[in-house]
Write an enzyme that holds these catalytic residues in place. Structure first.
Site, short mmCIF file in Angstrom:
data_model
loop_
_atom_site.label_atom_id
_atom_site.label_comp_id
_atom_site.label_asym_id
_atom_site.label_seq_id
_atom_site.Cartn_x
_atom_site.Cartn_y
_atom_site.Cartn_z
N ILE A 135 60.90 -8.08 -113.78
CA ILE A 135 60.99 -7.68 -112.39
C ILE A 135 61.70 -6.25 -112.33
CG2 ILE A 135 62.15 -9.51 -111.95
CD1 ILE A 135 62.42 -8.84 -109.27
N ASP A 158 44.80 5.18 -113.57
CA ASP A 158 43.45 5.12 -113.67
C ASP A 158 42.82 5.01 -115.08
OD1 ASP A 158 43.32 7.59 -114.64
OD2 ASP A 158 42.46 8.63 -113.01
N ASP A 179 60.98 -2.60 -109.35
CA ASP A 179 61.05 -2.11 -108.01
C ASP A 179 60.61 -3.08 -107.03
OD1 ASP A 179 61.14 -0.09 -110.02
OD2 ASP A 179 59.66 1.23 -108.62
#
Ligand SMILES: *[C@@H]1O[C@H](CO)[C@@H](O)[C@H](O)[C@H]1NC(C)=O
Ligand SMILES: *[C@@H]1O[C@H](CO)[C@@H](O)[C@H](O)[C@H]1NC(C)=O
Ligand SMILES: *[C@@H]1O[C@H](CO)[C@@H](O)[C@H](O)[C@H]1NC(C)=O
Ligand SMILES: *[C@@H]1O[C@H](CO)[C@@H](O)[C@H](O)[C@H]1NC(C)=O
Ligand SMILES: *[C@@H]1O[C@H](CO)[C@@H](O)[C@H](O)[C@H]1NC(C)=O
Length: 576
Positions: A58, A139, A60
Site C-alpha cells: 500500500i 496510458d 498513497d
C-alpha cells in the site's frame, strides 16, 4: 480483496456503528488472543490500530471524502504482492476514522487512459453533494494523464462502483503544452473561485524546477491550463501529490475550512511531496485568487529558513480533506517500511497509514499544528496516571500497568537549571544532531523522554526525547526519535530522525505524545508543533515483552508534570 456480500456489508456497518461499545467489553480477551495467536507470533510487526490492508503493498492515500455520513478512503494498492506494482485504487469506509470496512477496488485499469495503472488523485464535492474523482492514469504509451470518475449510484452510501468519463483523458501532455509526459501527476481536490471556475493543481517539473500546474474548468470536464503554474521553485525536482487548502488565520484550534473558502480571514497552505527527498513540505502564504498566484511567507528559494515538513520521520504523499461533519481539516499520510524488501515479501505486506490528524494554523501564523483525531481516544483503556515527580539525571523509570506494545502516552516536562544547557556554537541539521547525540550520549539538559518498545535488558529500545541547547542566547529545543538501538536485526533502516521544536521551555512545559503500535512510533512534540513517525522491528521487545520507560540521561533533573498512559484496544481495520 474479497467480494463482500450485502449481508456481510450490513453486518460490517452494524459493527462500525456499535463496534466500539461491543469491543470495550472484550478488550482484555482481544489483546490476549491477539498476542497469543499464531498469526501474531508470526506477525509481530502488524499494527493493531493503524490503517493497513490484510496483506500486500500500500502507498498513497487517495481521494478521501465524507459522503452520507461515512468516511471513504481509497489508497494505492498492489493486489498481487508486497512490493510496488499493478496499482489500483483500493477502497475502505469508516464511521469514525478508526474502524474501517474493506470494499472492492473502486478504480482499476479498464480504459486506454489508465490501462497501465491508476495512480493518485483526489475527490471533490460538486454542488448538490455529488462526489467526483480526478486521478492520474497511465496510458498505453506510459504517459501520465488525468482522468475523471464518478459514482454509478449516488444512493449507495458505500459508493462501491465508479464510472469513468468517456472523455478521458481530460488533461494530457501534448507537444503544444510541452508538459513532460512522465512528470505530470496527482491532481488535488478542486476549489471554485468567485468567477465560477473550478481550479485544480497537478504535480510537475521542468528540468529541476518543481511546479504545481494549474488547470481551470467551468464544467469539470473541459480543462484549460493556466498561463502560469500556481507556484514553482528551482532545484526542488518533481512535485508529487500537491495539496492546496485554506486555514483560518488566528482562529480557534481544530477548526477547518472547505477547500473553496477564501477571504481576509484565511491563509493558504501549499503542500508538496518532493520526489527527490521523499518528504512532505508545506508553505504558508497568500493566495491571490484574481491572478491565481500563491506567495509563500518563506519559500523554497529563500535560504534563510528551511521549509517546514509535516513530519520529520517517515511520512509521504499525504492529503487533507475538509470534514464537514466535524468542521475540521483531516490529514492522511503514508508511512513506508524500514525493513528490507526480502523481509516485506516474507511478511506479505508493506506500508501503513498514520492515524488521521486534525490540522490547523498555529496562532503565531508561522506553522501548522497536527494532532491525532479525537476519535482515536475511544481505543484508550486502563489509564495510568503518575503524580508530578522529579526525574533525576541518569534515572530510568518503568511505566507499569499498560500494554506497552500498543499504547498512547502523554508526558510533560518542566525544565529547570537552564544554566546546564549545552552550548551549540554553529547551526546544525537537527537530524544529524540527533544522530550524533542519541539517547546514549549524556547531555546537560536532556536527553529526557520515553524509551518505547524496549526489551527487558534494554538491548533493544527506541528513544523519543528532547535535548535543550543554548544557541544565540536562546533555548533551542531538539526533538529526536532515535531508532539506532531499536532492533538486533541490522538489515533494517535505523536512521535517527529529528527536528527543532518552536517552544520556549522557560515559559511552557515540554509535552510529548507518542502512539506506539507494534512497529510504528508516532510522536507529537510541543502539543503538535513537531511530528516524527518511525518504523521499528524489535526482535526481543515484541508483543507482551515490550516495555515502556521514562528516562533522563542529562546531568540536570527535570520534573515530570504529567504522565498519562493508556493501553490501546485493537481497532477493526479492513477485516483484521
Ligand atoms: C443504488 O443503491 C441503493 C442503496 O444501496 C440500492 O437500494 C439500489 O438498488 C441501487 N440502485 C442500483 C441501480 O443499483
Ligand atoms: C521528463 O522527465 C523524466 C523523468 O524525470 C526525465 O528522465 C526526462 O529527462 C524528462 N524529459 C524532458 C524532455 O525534460
Ligand atoms: C521508504 O523507506 C526507505 C528505507 O527506509 C527510504 O529510503 C525511502 O526513501 C522511503 N520511501 C518513501 C517514499 O518514503
Ligand atoms: C544513558 O547514557 C549511558 C552512557 O552513555 C548509556 O549507557 C545508556 O544506555 C543511556 N540510557 C538510555 C536510556 O539511553
Ligand atoms: C508546568 O506544569 C506544572 C504542573 O502542572 C505547573 O505548575 C507549571 O505552571 C507549568 N509550567 C509552565 C511554565 O507552564
Amino acid at each position: 480483496m474479497a467480494n463482500l456480500s450485502p449481508i456481510i456489508l450490513l453486518l460490517a456497518l452494524f459493527s462500525l456503528i456499535y463496534g466500539n461499545a461491543i469491543a470495550s467489553h472484550h478488550v482484555h480477551r482481544n489483546l490476549q488472543t491477539h498476542q497469543s495467536s499464531d498469526s501474531s507470533s508470526n506477525q509481530p510487526y502488524r499494527t493493531a490500530y493503524h490503517f493497513q490492508p490484510p496483506k500486500n503493498w500500500i502507498n498513497d492515500p487517495n481521494g478521501p471524502m465524507r459522503y452520507k455520513g461515512l468516511y471513504h478512503l481509497f489508497y494505492q494498492y498492489n493486489p498481487k504482492g508486497s512490493v510496488w506494482g499493478n496499482i489500483v485504487w483500493a477502497h475502505s469506509v469508516s464511521k469514525d476514522l478508526v474502524n474501517w470496512i474493506p470494499l472492492d477496488a473502486a478504480i482499476f485499469p479498464s480504459q486506454p487512459s489508465d490501462i497501465n495503472g491508476c495512480w493518485s488523485g483526489s475527490a471533490t464535492m460538486l454542488p448538490g453533494g455529488k462526489p467526483v474523482i480526478l486521478y492520474t492514469g497511465i496510458d498505453p504509451n506510459n504517459h501520465q494523464v488525468q482522468n475523471l470518475a464518478f459514482p454509478k449510484n449516488l444512493s449507495d452510501p458505500f459508493l462501491r462502483e465508479w464510472i469513468k468519463s468517456p472523455k478521458n483523458p481530460l488533461m494530457a501532455p501534448t507537444v503544444a503544452n510541452k508538459i513532460n509526459s512522465t512528470s505530470f501527476r496527482d491532481p488535488t481536490t478542486a476549489w471554485k473561485g468567485k468567477d465560477g471556475y473550478w481550479r485544480v493543481l497537478i504535480g510537475n517539473k521542468v528540468n529541476s524546477v518543481g511546479r504545481a500546474v494549474l488547470y481551470k474548468s467551468k464544467d469539470f470536464v473541459n480543462w484549460v491550463e493556466a498561463k502560469q503554474p500556481l507556484h514553482s521553485a528551482q532545484g526542488t525536482g518533481m512535485w508529487e501529490c500537491p495539496d492546496f487548502f485554506p486555514v483560518l488565520n488566528n482562529g480557534p484550534i481544530n477548526v477547518g475550512l472547505d477547500t473553496s473558502v477564501d477571504g481576509d480571514h484565511v491563509r493558504h497552505v501549499l503542500k508538496v511531496s518532493l520526489d527527490d527527498k521523499k518528504h512532505d513540505y508545506y508553505l504558508i502564504g497568500t493566495y491571490d485568487a484574481s491572478q491565481d498566484v500563491f506567495t509563500p511567507d518563506n519559500g523554497f528559494e529563500d535560504n534563510s529558513q528551511p521549509v517546514l515538513r509535516y513530519d520529520y520521520g517517515k511520512y509521504y504523499a499525504s492529503k487533507t480533506i475538509f470534514d464537514d461533519g466535524k468542521n475540521r481539516r483531516v490529514l492522511f499520510g503514508w508511512v513506508n517500511e524500514s525493513s528490507s524488501q526480502n523481509d516485506d515479501i516474507k511478511k506479505g505486506w508493506s506500508g501503513i497509514h498514520t492515524i488521521p490528524r486534525s490540522i490547523w494554523l498555529h496562532k503565531s501564523g508561522k506553522q501548522l499544528i497536527q494532532w491525532p483525531v479525537q476519535e482515536i481516544e475511544n481505543l484508550r483503556v486502563n489509564p495510568v496516571n503518575w503524580p508530578t515527580r522529579l526525574l533525576k539525571g541518569g534515572e530510568l523509570l518503568q511505566v507499569n500497568g499498560i500494554t506497552a506494545v500498543q499504547a498512547d502516552v502523554e508526558i510533560s516536562f518542566q525544565v529547570r537549571e537552564f544554566q546546564k544547557a549545552e552550548v551549540l556554537k554553529n547551526w546544525a541539521d537537527p537530524q544529524i544532531l540527533c544522530g550524533m547525540k542519541g539517547a546514549g550520549v549524556k547531555g546537560g539538559i536532556g536527553p529526557f523522554g520515553l524509551l518505547v518498545l524496549a526489551s527487558k535488558d534494554l538491548q533493544e529500545s527506541t528513544a523519543v526525547f528532547f535535548r535543550i541547547f543554548r544557541y544565540q542566547n536562546k533555548n533551542l529545543v531538539l526533538m529526536c526519535s532515535d531508532q539506532s538501538r531499536s532492533s538486533l536485526n541490522k538489515e533494517n533502516d535505523m536512521t535517527p530522525f529529528g527536528t527543532f521544536v518552536d517552544v520556549d521551555p522557560l515559559h511552557e512545559n515540554l509535552s510529548l505524545r507518542t502512539l506506539i503500535d507494534h512497529s510504528v512510533v508516532e510522536s507529537f512534540g510541543g502539543e503538535g508543533k513537531a511530528c516524527i513517525t518511525s518504523r521499528v522491528y524489535p526482535t526481543l521487545a515484541i508483543n507482551e515483552k515490550a516495555q515502556l520507560y521514562a528516562f533522563n540521561n542529562g546531568t540536570s533533573s527535570v520534573r515530570i508534570t504529567r504522565l498519562s498512559a493508556w493501553s490501546m484496544k485493537k481497532a477493526n481495520i479492513n477485516g483484521n
